[in-house]
Design an enzyme around this catalytic site. Sequence first.
Site, short mmCIF file in Angstrom:
data_model
loop_
_atom_site.label_atom_id
_atom_site.label_comp_id
_atom_site.label_asym_id
_atom_site.label_seq_id
_atom_site.Cartn_x
_atom_site.Cartn_y
_atom_site.Cartn_z
CE LYS A 67 -3.92 -2.21 2.18
NZ LYS A 67 -4.55 -2.67 3.41
CD GLN A 82 -3.76 -4.43 6.51
OE1 GLN A 82 -3.53 -3.48 5.79
NE2 GLN A 82 -4.45 -5.47 6.11
CG ASP A 140 -10.21 -0.24 4.88
OD1 ASP A 140 -9.93 -0.57 3.71
OD2 ASP A 140 -9.60 -0.67 5.88
#
Length: 294
Positions: free
Chosen positions: A54, A98, A121
């Site tokens: 990422k 995460q 997200d």
Amino acid sequence: MTAQIIDGKETAKALRQSIAGEVAKIKETVGVTPGLAVVLVGADPASEVYVKNKAKQTVEVGMTSFEHRLPEETTESDLLSLIDQLNNDTSVHGILVQLPVPKHIDERKVISAIDPAKDVDGFHPINAGRLATGQKALVPCTPVGCVILAKQAQADLTGLNAVVIGRSNIVGKPVAQLLLQENCTVTIAHSRTQNLPEIVRQADLVVAAAGQCEIVKGDWIKPGAIVIDVGIHRTVNDLGKTKLKGDVAFDEAVETAGHITPVPGGVGPMTIACLLRNSVVACARLNGLPDPVL
Ligand code: NDP
């Protein structure tokens, strides 16, 4: 019939190029560099790889990457304090924690602590609610990637019978919402669904996100259907060789489907590209700019 392969790698590459263009435009227009902060708690090897990828791709499109690596024993309140700090940091436009977080930390609390405007997200209940009610939202990345890939096969999905296998908050439910927005007739299947093969046989579009290796067999696929495979499973053959497989028995399904995503090289590469897309969108909105067309 042998299906056409929907190339997730190439599609993601093209999307990243458009994102880089939008990043440059935002820099030029308002003098702001979109910034994405990724928080990793603990040292899960798979998560480490994701976070590294990422960060690399964030920098490649011209955005700023902020990485926060916290030890496994980080307390919930310390993590919430960091999120609060990032919520208030004007150089950060996207925040991603995460998952999974260590067991002593309440994942729902963490997701709800992120400013919905920076929730790249798309897991915050406000964004989930906005998506469900057809309002402007930040939408989970993998589902957006699935729909972009389906539209590579057929630009207008209107009227298709779509079957989504899986009802998780991060894949199944948001994919179903997005397909409804695309005017599909959507069926959501799950572990308690009766006669799954029969249901899938009716589908013009199948999104397989059950997390079960090769559960979808070739003879479940309607001839000519679009098949989007979200599953990722690391398998080892008799010779000890590792192979990635999906939720769809690809070798069988490819003979019947019209279009199909492979594993690897299908949905996987789209997820990070869509994360970058959400970060640029978040940055534009936070700076009062119109949504980039991506
Ligand atoms: P979850 O385990 O959270 O959800 C799986 C869903 O599938 C559940 O709704 C479950 O039903 C349903 N299901 C399980 N078994 C069956 C079955 N036999 N028949 C029908 N439905 C079933 O998984 P995720 O949604 O997080 O992920 C799904 C898959 O996608 C995984 O393989 C994951 O690794 C992969 N993935 C890939 C990503 C990528 O970037 N390519 C990103 C995210 C996920 P129930 O609700 O009844 O339990």
